[in-house]
Write a protein that holds these residues in place. Structure first.
Motif, PDB file in Angstrom:
ATOM      1  N   ALA A 736       0.835  -1.088  -0.059  1.00  0.00           N
ATOM      2  CA  ALA A 736      -0.052   0.112  -0.044  1.00  0.00           C
ATOM      3  C   ALA A 736       0.901   1.248   0.085  1.00  0.00           C
ATOM      4  N   TYR A 737       0.437   2.190  -0.875  1.00  0.00           N
ATOM      5  CA  TYR A 737       1.248   3.522  -0.826  1.00  0.00           C
ATOM      6  C   TYR A 737       0.263   4.787  -0.761  1.00  0.00           C
ATOM      7  N   ALA A 738       0.510   5.681  -0.002  1.00  0.00           N
ATOM      8  CA  ALA A 738      -0.225   6.883  -0.076  1.00  0.00           C
ATOM      9  C   ALA A 738       0.499   8.169   0.143  1.00  0.00           C
ATOM     10  N   GLY A 739       0.242   9.418  -0.682  1.00  0.00           N
ATOM     11  CA  GLY A 739       0.962  10.391  -0.517  1.00  0.00           C
ATOM     12  C   GLY A 739       0.094  11.764  -0.666  1.00  0.00           C
ATOM     13  N   VAL A 740       0.575  12.747   0.018  1.00  0.00           N
ATOM     14  CA  VAL A 740      -0.368  13.909  -0.208  1.00  0.00           C
ATOM     15  C   VAL A 740       0.778  15.040  -0.484  1.00  0.00           C
ATOM     16  N   ASN A 741       0.244  16.347  -1.222  1.00  0.00           N
ATOM     17  CA  ASN A 741       0.922  17.295  -1.334  1.00  0.00           C
ATOM     18  C   ASN A 741       0.240  18.449  -1.608  1.00  0.00           C
ATOM     19  N   LYS A 742       0.808  19.666  -0.980  1.00  0.00           N
ATOM     20  CA  LYS A 742       0.060  20.949  -1.086  1.00  0.00           C
ATOM     21  C   LYS A 742       1.156  22.009  -1.141  1.00  0.00           C
ATOM     22  N   ARG A 743       1.331  22.443  -2.463  1.00  0.00           N
ATOM     23  CA  ARG A 743       2.375  23.677  -2.438  1.00  0.00           C
ATOM     24  C   ARG A 743       3.701  23.415  -1.890  1.00  0.00           C
ATOM     25  N   GLY A 744       4.085  22.099  -2.366  1.00  0.00           N
ATOM     26  CA  GLY A 744       5.506  21.669  -1.836  1.00  0.00           C
ATOM     27  C   GLY A 744       5.622  21.115  -0.504  1.00  0.00           C
ATOM     28  N   TYR A 745       4.548  21.162   0.371  1.00  0.00           N
ATOM     29  CA  TYR A 745       4.576  20.390   1.696  1.00  0.00           C
ATOM     30  C   TYR A 745       3.779  19.174   1.439  1.00  0.00           C
ATOM     31  N   GLY A 746       4.446  18.030   2.167  1.00  0.00           N
ATOM     32  CA  GLY A 746       3.695  16.718   2.041  1.00  0.00           C
ATOM     33  C   GLY A 746       4.521  15.584   2.572  1.00  0.00           C
ATOM     34  N   GLY A 747       4.017  14.663   2.287  1.00  0.00           N
ATOM     35  CA  GLY A 747       4.315  13.328   2.990  1.00  0.00           C
ATOM     36  C   GLY A 747       3.967  12.006   2.373  1.00  0.00           C
ATOM     37  N   THR A 748       4.411  10.853   2.511  1.00  0.00           N
ATOM     38  CA  THR A 748       3.935   9.591   2.037  1.00  0.00           C
ATOM     39  C   THR A 748       4.094   8.691   3.111  1.00  0.00           C
ATOM     40  N   LEU A 749       3.193   7.457   2.727  1.00  0.00           N
ATOM     41  CA  LEU A 749       3.192   6.443   3.561  1.00  0.00           C
ATOM     42  C   LEU A 749       3.225   5.000   2.683  1.00  0.00           C
ATOM     43  N   GLY A 750       4.148   4.373   3.045  1.00  0.00           N
ATOM     44  CA  GLY A 750       4.211   2.924   2.514  1.00  0.00           C
ATOM     45  C   GLY A 750       4.116   1.834   3.419  1.00  0.00           C
ATOM     46  N   LEU A 751       3.322   0.650   2.952  1.00  0.00           N
ATOM     47  CA  LEU A 751       3.162  -0.457   3.786  1.00  0.00           C
ATOM     48  C   LEU A 751       3.659  -1.654   2.925  1.00  0.00           C
ATOM     49  N   TYR A 752       3.980  -2.691   3.557  1.00  0.00           N
ATOM     50  CA  TYR A 752       4.313  -4.013   3.081  1.00  0.00           C
ATOM     51  C   TYR A 752       3.600  -4.828   4.172  1.00  0.00           C
ATOM     52  N   TYR A 753       2.973  -6.088   3.755  1.00  0.00           N
ATOM     53  CA  TYR A 753       2.330  -7.038   4.641  1.00  0.00           C
ATOM     54  C   TYR A 753       2.917  -8.294   3.916  1.00  0.00           C
ATOM     55  N   GLY A 754       3.274  -9.117   4.788  1.00  0.00           N
ATOM     56  CA  GLY A 754       3.794 -10.720   4.093  1.00  0.00           C
ATOM     57  C   GLY A 754       2.848 -11.523   5.286  1.00  0.00           C
TER      58      GLY A 754
END
Length: 844
Positions: A736-754
């Motif tokens: 799973a991967y999620a990201g957000v950006n607003k005028r150069g501010y942002g962040g991401t979240l990545g997940l792996y499940y096994g």
């Protein structure tokens, strides 16, 4: 060949290019992880921009969605979306640039993410339009028409807990002017070694070597009947007494009978090597005259690893005539020669990729021709051990076995020097047109011609000598058709929707393997707007890789490996080599996929892909087997009369048959968060949309079946239900991967499940249970100008903080009694763990 990965390797995909991952498991996976750089081709024709096909895309990412990924390079973009771009079998995608084939991956990876206007991800059948069988998905990168950027980036990363740091520096230039482009980049990475002492590791009680030494019997049995009587039971191993005065009496050995002294490797053994990598690349693309376009690309990379393999281990026979020991018969003194420098391993790799592409149109046919040269040279220096024949002669002559060996006896190191070069020179012509019209629409025809020269050379100098030269010429021709059968737009069988059939055939003449055929047949059906069903049947044959055929043989003594039969570590002789006798594999793949876009005005897409694969004569390496399966491969796993594992050979062989069935689901969504800007009084949209942009991708995979038969007529190994050939394969996994950006501010979240995985040993106590694992990657970035307002130099300067495996999740393994075998300590499976990186990126 099917790709396998450990959970730690899957998690490493979230780490940036400056943080080099190296697993310290006792053996590598027998099936290497897929690498986009290694995709054999990239792909073909069409007008600039969107890929021309009647197959609906699985996902589309516009510039806002790409910005929400938070990526600083196209490599990072690919890692973020890899769950959607890889096929159900793990194959890397086919890549396009502006719906056209390019000369190599370097043409795409050299671009900064800011130069990408849109990304289209299409299912496997779309590959037919571009001259490839429908076995891999298609990713089309659409660039901005006019763009100029200079960038400089630096990053500093470290594992937490500390132990290994890495630095990265990169500079690049990009200029796009309609169909003309120029990119040039230079990248350097340096990573420190990670030592045994940097992690909380317990010595393996099954490894008998120590700085002072442990005594064992010459045949693996009891040391001395008199010692056993004194200790009150059979003594199989005993540490050498620390006090010199106690070494001449049996009582000194009876005090700690069967409790060997253990050795802490400290800084004599690296879990991850020191690494230096430098890479340069340049791409030039332009029109050639008024009707032709073309590109030239060059990429050169050199990487060097330096690691330590611990001190030399010595098993010395101490004769009964020695006045320094009390034993009635000969015994074996097992000790590490800490008086000598640790064993070194040096590995170098140089990769060269050169490519040229020319494209145009002739009589309605869109065509392009590509010539590529790819070469990899690997060289290595490995200290195997020290020649101890002189030391053994000295012991036979009455020397003290417990005294440090003199420099003269340690002078001759047994060192292997290996060299291997693989080279591929290929030319390919692809032509596509819509030459005739059917009632439901125009038919598409794609033809391909390809010629390839592959060569491999390898050599070994050291204790043994080896030379091998292999060459292979192959020629291939292919034809693909896409025929519309029903169409709403053309009012042909309109009630059933849009239906098209596709088919392809490829004939390949491969030197040494004869004529190999590939064929495909598929149907695409769109019963409702936004809903598409695709079914396909593929049959193919492929010759083995030259690397598998030509790898030089290497032998290492006293290597600790986990044995499923005994549930303990055994010290074995390990051999590696290629196999020139490998056969071509045969595959049949049946697939059914569904893609649904519920709302036309929303970039929400749901897809499901089911794939059933039958593989004959595939190539693989057996790393670990249950005892019942070892008998099928005589010579690869050798045991003594008592059943103890003594030698293992890692050599690629052909497996008779494998059956796989998988289901992969994909959910993606991109857009903006919040209500759209209000309308002005005249009904026009207010200027500027300041809402945050986002990207969301979720890709779970469920494996129904994975059964492998090593030899014709033998039983099947159930790789999802207790059997193994050396890999960790969960039934359930996902990204799973999620990201957000607003005028150069942002962040991401990545997940792996096994998911949980069970490997059955000889009995329940020797079973291995791999617990479920969840790994998290998180990043945040801000424009430096936000807190340094008015400073011109701070414009377009980004500060970024990211953490890979933020929760420090490691693969946990327990045996039937609830204990963790030494070879499966979490810090050995994944020595890096959590990695935190701070970076600065300046764009001009």
């Amino acid at each position: 060949m099917r790709r396998y990965r450990t959970a730690s390797l899957l998690a490493a995909s979230w780490v940036g290019p400056y943080a080099t991952h190296a697993s310290a498991q006792e053996v590598p996976s027998e099936r290497p992880a897929a690498n986009i750089d290694a995709a054999p081709d990239i792909v073909v024709v069409g007008r600039r921009g969107s890929a021309v096909t009647d197959i609906a895309p699985l996902a589309e990412l516009d510039a806002d969605a790409i910005a929400a990924l938070g990526a600083q390079s196209v490599d990072e973009v690919n890692r973020a979306i890899q769950g959607q771009t890889r096929s159900a079998d793990g194959s890397a995608p086919i890549l396009l640039l502006n719906a056209q084939r390019v000369s190599g991956y370097q043409e795409i990876q050299s671009l900064p993410p800011e130069a990408i206007e849109k990304i289209e991800i299409l299912p496997e059948p779309a590959a037919l339009r571009y001259g490839f069988p429908p076995s891999r998905r298609v990713v089309n990168y659409i660039t901005k028409r006019r763009f100029t950027q200079v960038e400089a980036r630096t990053a500093l990363g470290s594992t937490l807990p500390t132990g290994r740091s890495a630095i990265n520096a990169r500079t690049g230039y990009t200029r796009l002017r309609d169909d003309a482009r120029l990119t040039a980049n230079l990248d350097y990475t340096r990573s420190d070694p990670l030592y045994w002492s940097d992690r909380r590791l317990q010595p393996d009680p099954d490894v008998p070597f120590d700085a002072l030494g442990n005594v064992t019997g010459t045949d693996g049995g009891e040391i001395d009947p008199a010692l056993s009587t004194l200790a009150g039971g059979a003594v199989m191993i005993a540490p050498v007494p620390a006090e010199a005065g106690e070494r001449g009496a049996l009582a000194g050995y009876a005090a700690a009978a069967n409790r060997p002294r253990l050795f802490d490797y400290g800084r004599t053994l690296t879990l991850a090597p020191a690494n230096d990598t430098i890479k340069g690349e340049a791409v030039l693309g332009a029109r050639v005259g008024t009707t032709l376009g073309g590109s030239l690309s060059l990429s050169l990379e050199h990487s060097r690893d330096r690691s330590l393999a611990g001190p030399t281990s010595a098993s010395l026979i101490v004769p009964p005539t020695s006045r320094y020991t009390p034993f009635a018969g000969p015994v074996v003194l097992n000790r590490f020669l800490t008086e000598a420098a640790p064993l070194r391993v040096l590995d170098g790799r140089t990769t060269l990729a050169v490519g040229a592409t020319l494209r145009g149109a002739l009589a309605g046919w869109q065509w392009d021709a590509t010539v590529t040269l790819n070469q990899t040279v690997q060289s290595g220096v490995t200290d195997r051990s020290i020649d101890l024949s002189g030391a053994q002669a000295a012991l036979a002559g009455g020397a003290d076995p417990f005294a440090p060996l003199s420099s003269g006896l340690l002078a001759r190191r047994l060192t292997d020097r290996t060299w291997q070069r693989t080279r591929t020179l290929a030319a390919k012509l692809v032509a596509s047109d819509d030459p005739f019209r059917l009632p439901a629409g125009r038919a598409t025809v794609t033809a391909t011609l390809e010629g390839t020269r592959l060569s491999a050379a390898s050599a070994l100098r050291g204790v043994d000598t080896f030379d091998l030269r292999l060459g292979r010429d192959q020629a291939e021709a292919g034809l693909a058709l896409n025929l519309p059968l029903a169409s709403r737009a053309n009012n042909v069988l309109a009630p059933i929707g849009d239906v098209s059939a596709n088919a392809s055939v490829n004939v390949r003449q491969v030197e040494g393997f004869g004529t190999l055929f590939d064929s495909t047949f598929g149907l695409a059906w769109t019963p409702l707007r936004g809903l598409q069903l695709i079914g396909s049947l593929r049959r193919s044959r492929a010759a083995p890789d030259l690397v598998q055929l030509s790898a030089p043989p290497r032998t290492l003594e006293n290597v600790p490996l986990f044995d499923l039969a005994s549930g303990r570590t055994e010290v074995v002789t390990l051999s590696r080599s290629g196999n020139p006798a490998l056969l071509a594999d045969r595959r049949q793949v049946r697939s059914l996929s569904l893609t649904w876009k519920p709302w036309q005005n929303s970039e929400l897409r749901v897809a499901a892909s089911y794939e059933a694969t039958l593989i004959r004569d595939q190539t693989g390496i057996l790393v670990t087997l249950t005892p019942r399966a070892e008998a099928l491969v005589p010579g690869l796993f050798v045991r003594d009369a008592g059943g103890r594992l003594r030698s293992v050979t890692y050599r690629p062989i052909n497996f008779d048959l494998e059956r796989q069935r998988k289901l992969q689901l994909t959910l993606t969504s991109t857009g903006r968060i919040g209500r759209p800007p209000s309308l002005s009084s005249d009904g026009a949209t207010a200027p500027g949309d300041d809402r945050p942009s986002y990207y969301l991708g979720l890709v779970p995979t469920y494996a129904f079946e994975d059964r492998l038969r090593l030899r014709e007529g033998a039983f099947f190994l159930d790789l999802l239900n207790g059997d193994t050939i050396g890999s960790y394969t969960p039934r359930v996994s996902g990204y799973a991967y999620a990201g957000v950006n607003k005028r150069g501010y942002g962040g991401t979240l990545g997940l792996y499940y096994g998911g949980e995985r069970l490997i059955r040993g000889e009995d329940r106590l020797n079973d291995l249970r791999f617990r479920p694992i969840v790994q998290v990657a998180l990043s945040a970035y801000v424009p430096v100008s936000s807190f340094l307002a008015g400073r011109d130099w701070a414009k377009h300067l980004q500060l970024r903080l990211e953490g890979a495996n933020l929760l420090d999740s490691r693969q946990e393994v327990r045996n039937g009694s609830g204990a963790t075998p030494s070879r499966y300590q979490t810090d050995l499976i994944d020595p890096l763990g959590r990695t935190v990186t701070v970076s600065l990126r300046k764009r001009f």
